[in-house]
Design a protein around this motif. Structure first.
Motif, PDB file in Angstrom:
ATOM      1  N   LEU A  96       0.812  -1.222   0.000  1.00 51.73           N
ATOM      2  CA  LEU A  96       0.000   0.000   0.000  1.00 51.73           C
ATOM      3  C   LEU A  96       0.841   1.266   0.000  1.00 51.73           C
ATOM      4  CD1 LEU A  96      -2.772  -1.076   2.553  1.00 51.73           C
ATOM      5  CD2 LEU A  96      -2.899  -1.066   0.048  1.00 51.73           C
ATOM      6  N   GLY A  97       2.129   1.140   0.280  1.00 48.15           N
ATOM      7  CA  GLY A  97       3.024   2.294   0.211  1.00 48.15           C
ATOM      8  C   GLY A  97       3.022   3.186   1.438  1.00 48.15           C
ATOM      9  N   HIS A  98       2.485   2.709   2.560  1.00 43.26           N
ATOM     10  CA  HIS A  98       2.527   3.505   3.786  1.00 43.26           C
ATOM     11  C   HIS A  98       3.909   3.414   4.430  1.00 43.26           C
ATOM     12  CE1 HIS A  98      -1.776   4.238   3.693  1.00 43.26           C
ATOM     13  NE2 HIS A  98      -2.008   2.948   3.583  1.00 43.26           N
ATOM     14  N   LYS A  99       4.303   4.440   5.139  1.00 50.27           N
ATOM     15  CA  LYS A  99       5.562   4.396   5.881  1.00 50.27           C
ATOM     16  C   LYS A  99       5.422   3.439   7.066  1.00 50.27           C
ATOM     17  CE  LYS A  99       6.994   9.128   4.789  1.00 50.27           C
ATOM     18  NZ  LYS A  99       7.373  10.457   5.350  1.00 50.27           N
ATOM     19  N   TRP A 100       6.543   2.838   7.449  1.00 55.78           N
ATOM     20  CA  TRP A 100       6.467   1.881   8.555  1.00 55.78           C
ATOM     21  C   TRP A 100       6.080   2.566   9.856  1.00 55.78           C
ATOM     22  CZ3 TRP A 100       9.775   2.766  12.595  1.00 55.78           C
ATOM     23  CH2 TRP A 100      11.004   3.373  12.343  1.00 55.78           C
ATOM     24  N   GLU A 101       6.389   3.861   9.973  1.00 60.00           N
ATOM     25  CA  GLU A 101       5.974   4.593  11.171  1.00 60.00           C
ATOM     26  C   GLU A 101       4.444   4.684  11.258  1.00 60.00           C
ATOM     27  OE1 GLU A 101      10.032   6.234   9.959  1.00 60.00           O
ATOM     28  OE2 GLU A 101       8.178   5.622   8.981  1.00 60.00           O
ATOM     29  N   VAL A 102       3.795   4.862  10.096  1.00 67.10           N
ATOM     30  CA  VAL A 102       2.336   4.905  10.057  1.00 67.10           C
ATOM     31  C   VAL A 102       1.758   3.522  10.387  1.00 67.10           C
ATOM     32  CG1 VAL A 102       0.324   5.290   8.579  1.00 67.10           C
ATOM     33  CG2 VAL A 102       2.301   6.807   8.410  1.00 67.10           C
ATOM     34  N   ALA A 103       2.402   2.480   9.862  1.00 66.05           N
ATOM     35  CA  ALA A 103       1.960   1.117  10.154  1.00 66.05           C
ATOM     36  C   ALA A 103       2.047   0.829  11.649  1.00 66.05           C
ATOM     37  CB  ALA A 103       2.790   0.112   9.367  1.00 66.05           C
ATOM     38  N   LEU A 104       3.119   1.311  12.300  1.00 60.25           N
ATOM     39  CA  LEU A 104       3.228   1.148  13.753  1.00 60.25           C
ATOM     40  C   LEU A 104       2.097   1.897  14.471  1.00 60.25           C
ATOM     41  CD1 LEU A 104       7.060   1.478  14.554  1.00 60.25           C
ATOM     42  CD2 LEU A 104       5.643  -0.573  14.693  1.00 60.25           C
ATOM     43  N   GLY A 105       1.734   3.072  13.945  1.00 63.12           N
ATOM     44  CA  GLY A 105       0.617   3.815  14.515  1.00 63.12           C
ATOM     45  C   GLY A 105      -0.678   3.024  14.422  1.00 63.12           C
ATOM     46  N   ALA A 106      -0.862   2.321  13.297  1.00 63.26           N
ATOM     47  CA  ALA A 106      -2.059   1.491  13.125  1.00 63.26           C
ATOM     48  C   ALA A 106      -2.059   0.328  14.116  1.00 63.26           C
ATOM     49  CB  ALA A 106      -2.128   0.964  11.693  1.00 63.26           C
ATOM     50  N   VAL A 107      -0.883  -0.246  14.373  1.00 62.82           N
ATOM     51  CA  VAL A 107      -0.771  -1.313  15.376  1.00 62.82           C
ATOM     52  C   VAL A 107      -1.161  -0.784  16.751  1.00 62.82           C
ATOM     53  CG1 VAL A 107       0.833  -2.864  16.561  1.00 62.82           C
ATOM     54  CG2 VAL A 107       1.012  -2.558  14.086  1.00 62.82           C
ATOM     55  N   PHE A 108      -0.698   0.413  17.066  1.00 62.54           N
ATOM     56  CA  PHE A 108      -1.002   1.028  18.359  1.00 62.54           C
ATOM     57  C   PHE A 108      -2.508   1.244  18.524  1.00 62.54           C
ATOM     58  CE2 PHE A 108      -1.615   4.833  21.016  1.00 62.54           C
ATOM     59  CZ  PHE A 108      -0.942   4.455  22.173  1.00 62.54           C
ATOM     60  N   VAL A 109      -3.150   1.795  17.485  1.00 61.02           N
ATOM     61  CA  VAL A 109      -4.597   2.045  17.546  1.00 61.02           C
ATOM     62  C   VAL A 109      -5.361   0.738  17.676  1.00 61.02           C
ATOM     63  CG1 VAL A 109      -6.582   2.966  16.289  1.00 61.02           C
ATOM     64  CG2 VAL A 109      -4.420   4.208  16.264  1.00 61.02           C
ATOM     65  N   SER A 110      -4.959  -0.280  16.901  1.00 61.98           N
ATOM     66  CA  SER A 110      -5.634  -1.579  16.990  1.00 61.98           C
ATOM     67  C   SER A 110      -5.465  -2.187  18.375  1.00 61.98           C
ATOM     68  CB  SER A 110      -5.109  -2.540  15.918  1.00 61.98           C
ATOM     69  OG  SER A 110      -3.801  -2.990  16.218  1.00 61.98           O
ATOM     70  N   GLY A 111      -4.292  -1.959  18.989  1.00 59.75           N
ATOM     71  CA  GLY A 111      -4.055  -2.455  20.346  1.00 59.75           C
ATOM     72  C   GLY A 111      -4.968  -1.788  21.363  1.00 59.75           C
ATOM     73  N   LEU A 112      -5.182  -0.477  21.201  1.00 61.52           N
ATOM     74  CA  LEU A 112      -6.097   0.230  22.097  1.00 61.52           C
ATOM     75  C   LEU A 112      -7.521  -0.275  21.930  1.00 61.52           C
ATOM     76  CD1 LEU A 112      -4.839   3.938  21.874  1.00 61.52           C
ATOM     77  CD2 LEU A 112      -4.439   2.284  23.708  1.00 61.52           C
ATOM     78  N   LEU A 113      -7.927  -0.529  20.667  1.00 57.77           N
ATOM     79  CA  LEU A 113      -9.264  -1.065  20.424  1.00 57.77           C
ATOM     80  C   LEU A 113      -9.411  -2.454  21.045  1.00 57.77           C
ATOM     81  CD1 LEU A 113      -9.811  -0.004  16.703  1.00 57.77           C
ATOM     82  CD2 LEU A 113     -10.921   0.957  18.724  1.00 57.77           C
ATOM     83  N   PHE A 114      -8.355  -3.262  20.910  1.00 57.59           N
ATOM     84  CA  PHE A 114      -8.364  -4.602  21.502  1.00 57.59           C
ATOM     85  C   PHE A 114      -8.463  -4.504  23.019  1.00 57.59           C
ATOM     86  CE2 PHE A 114      -6.061  -8.992  21.280  1.00 57.59           C
ATOM     87  CZ  PHE A 114      -7.192  -9.594  21.806  1.00 57.59           C
ATOM     88  N   LEU A 115      -7.780  -3.510  23.587  1.00 52.86           N
ATOM     89  CA  LEU A 115      -7.827  -3.281  25.034  1.00 52.86           C
ATOM     90  C   LEU A 115      -9.252  -2.957  25.469  1.00 52.86           C
ATOM     91  CD1 LEU A 115      -5.641  -3.206  27.305  1.00 52.86           C
ATOM     92  CD2 LEU A 115      -5.609  -0.731  27.026  1.00 52.86           C
ATOM     93  N   ALA A 116      -9.923  -2.095  24.695  1.00 54.63           N
ATOM     94  CA  ALA A 116     -11.302  -1.730  25.017  1.00 54.63           C
ATOM     95  C   ALA A 116     -12.231  -2.936  24.883  1.00 54.63           C
ATOM     96  CB  ALA A 116     -11.765  -0.603  24.091  1.00 54.63           C
ATOM     97  N   ILE A 117     -12.026  -3.729  23.837  1.00 58.31           N
ATOM     98  CA  ILE A 117     -12.848  -4.920  23.624  1.00 58.31           C
ATOM     99  C   ILE A 117     -12.657  -5.917  24.765  1.00 58.31           C
ATOM    100  CG2 ILE A 117     -13.064  -6.986  22.168  1.00 58.31           C
ATOM    101  CD1 ILE A 117     -12.567  -5.148  19.773  1.00 58.31           C
ATOM    102  N   SER A 118     -11.414  -5.989  25.270  1.00 55.73           N
ATOM    103  CA  SER A 118     -11.122  -6.924  26.351  1.00 55.73           C
ATOM    104  C   SER A 118     -11.810  -6.515  27.649  1.00 55.73           C
ATOM    105  CB  SER A 118      -9.602  -7.002  26.578  1.00 55.73           C
ATOM    106  OG  SER A 118      -8.936  -7.403  25.404  1.00 55.73           O
ATOM    107  N   ILE A 119     -11.976  -5.203  27.846  1.00 53.87           N
ATOM    108  CA  ILE A 119     -12.610  -4.701  29.062  1.00 53.87           C
ATOM    109  C   ILE A 119     -14.131  -4.769  28.955  1.00 53.87           C
ATOM    110  CG2 ILE A 119     -12.927  -2.660  30.519  1.00 53.87           C
ATOM    111  CD1 ILE A 119     -10.078  -1.825  29.715  1.00 53.87           C
TER     112      ILE A 119
END
Length: 432
Positions: A96-119
């Motif tokens: 998709l041509g995204h920078k790896w820094e942006v991809a890490l940001g997406a991992v972070f956001v998905s982790g927060l969503l997973f955290l909310a889902i877990s709670i």
């Protein structure tokens, strides 16, 4: 010390002792230590610094596993997940041509969503919306995705204008050593040798050194500098509309992989309750989601529970003490960065190919007698590797499943949530 550990982890209550737990932890570590070598190579394909990713891999694995052991008290180890790291590197960044820094940001956001889902009580709602056949297909499809990447990295297959892919030059050292390593790993696993993937990978790397086709960089040193990836994530870039499908893919794959692994390992260790449920499931999911958030901050792809933990439960592990042992060993692994960088791509490809075979096994549980289930599942399995995208493969699978069910007059098999997901993917393919 023994009495303290026994009280904290409830060793006697689960029929185990300190020695058994330490042995189990060491066994689990040997079976999954390959990730410390493989993950940096995969993510470095996306331009990330190898040494920094090596540190992030070891630290995220150690911290997440420590939380699992001390907070959830389960003998389950965690580390950056195989398959989802390939999606990070080859689909999100290179595709998709995204920078790896942006991809890490997406991992972070998905982790927060997973955290909310877990709670919140949302996890069951999401998991139950996806049919079992598609869950099995997603795991197998990711396995085939890994297999293609491994074959490509080793030079066993190569691109072709006429046939898309074709066989590579199999008489050259890299493909030969990869194939030999893969066979060695499978043979060692058949003999139930702990650490089969690690042994096979290091054996191939040593053979490459002997034949002069790889470079020796040493065994141990002080841990490398983690700052090139530490807190390098771009959260603002990850919140763009174009990253929505990426974030959802990270979230769904991590959620399904973690839930399946937790239930599978707990079942083998006889840790489920009388109703087949996992006590303290919320704590286990919190450990996993916290690992993904921490991994993104350190600089690696999503962290997930490892099915290799089952090797430790076979060795007698029943409590979080064995997970703590795994965490300590991953911290010790930080001092072996030169050895990790000495392992060539064709050696790690052998281990990746073996993991791909393991991930394809869920297809045996597919309901082959129901074509409305199996057809959509096979579409998913084929689409994930051939589109070179887990997200697009899942999308095609979900759309196919809903259409087949509706055309077959079995629309009741499709929960409203699943139909909504199919519509979202349809919009994505049409306009995004």
């Amino acid at each position: 010390m023994t009495a303290t550990l026994e009280r904290f982890f409830g060793l006697a209550q689960r029929g185990t002792d300190v020695r058994t737990e330490v042995t189990a932890g060491a066994t689990t570590f040997l079976t999954m230590a390959y990730i410390a070598f493989v993950n940096p190579q995969i993510l470095s394909s996306a331009g990330m610094p190898f040494d920094a990713v090596f540190v992030a891999t070891c630290l995220s694995a150690a911290l997440a596993t420590l939380v699992m052991g001390l907070y959830a008290n389960y003998p389950i180890a965690l580390a950056p997940g195989m398959g989802i790291n390939a999606f990070f590197a080859f689909s999100v960044v290179l595709g998709l041509g995204h920078k790896w820094e942006v991809a890490l940001g997406a991992v972070f956001v998905s982790g927060l969503l997973f955290l909310a889902i877990s709670i919140l009580p949302v996890r069951r709602w999401i998991v139950e919306a996806i049919p079992q056949g598609l869950k099995l297909a997603i795991a197998a499809g990711i396995g085939l995705f890994l297999g293609i990447i491994a074959l490509k990295n080793a030079g066993i297959i190569q691109g072709s204008k006429a046939t898309l892919v074709t066989v590579g030059h199999l008489t050259t050292p890299a493909p030969l050593l990869c194939l030999i390593g893969f066979c060695l790993i499978a043979a060692l696993a058949a003999r139930k040798v702990p650490g089969a993937a690690l042994i096979g990978m290091l054996t191939v790397a040593a053979a490459g050194l002997i034949f002069g086709v790889s470079e020796w960089k040493g065994v141990a040193s002080l841990p490398p500098d983690p700052t090139p990836t530490l807190l390098a994530l771009d959260i603002a870039g990850a919140l763009k509309v174009s990253m929505l499908a990426v974030i959802l893919t990270f979230l769904l794959v991590d959620l399904f992989d973690t839930t399946g692994t937790l239930i599978g390992v707990a079942h083998q260790a006889n840790l489920l309750d009388d109703e087949g449920r996992l006590p303290r499931m919320r704590r286990a999911l919190l450990a996993d989601s916290a690992g993904t958030v921490g991994g993104a901050l350190l600089g690696t792809s999503p962290v997930t529970s490892y099915i290799e933990s089952a090797a430790g439960t076979v060795a007698g592990g029943r409590t979080g003490l064995s997970a703590v042992v795994v965490a300590v060993l991953f911290l010790a692994c930080l001092f072996f960065a030169p050895l990790a960088s000495s392992v060539p791509p064709y050696a790690t490809a052998a281990a990746i190919l073996y993991v791909a075979c393991l991930m394809a096994r869920p297809l045996t549980d597919l309901d082959w007698s129901d074509i409305t289930e199996s057809a959509a599942a096979i579409m998913t399995v084929i689409a994930i590797p051939l589109t070179f995208s887990i997200a697009d493969g899942i999308g095609l699978g979900v759309i196919t499943y809903v259409l087949i069910k509706l055309m077959a007059g079995r629309g009741r098999d499709c929960p409203p949530t699943l139909i909504g997901v199919a519509l979202l993917f349809s919009v994505k393919f049409a306009w995004l």
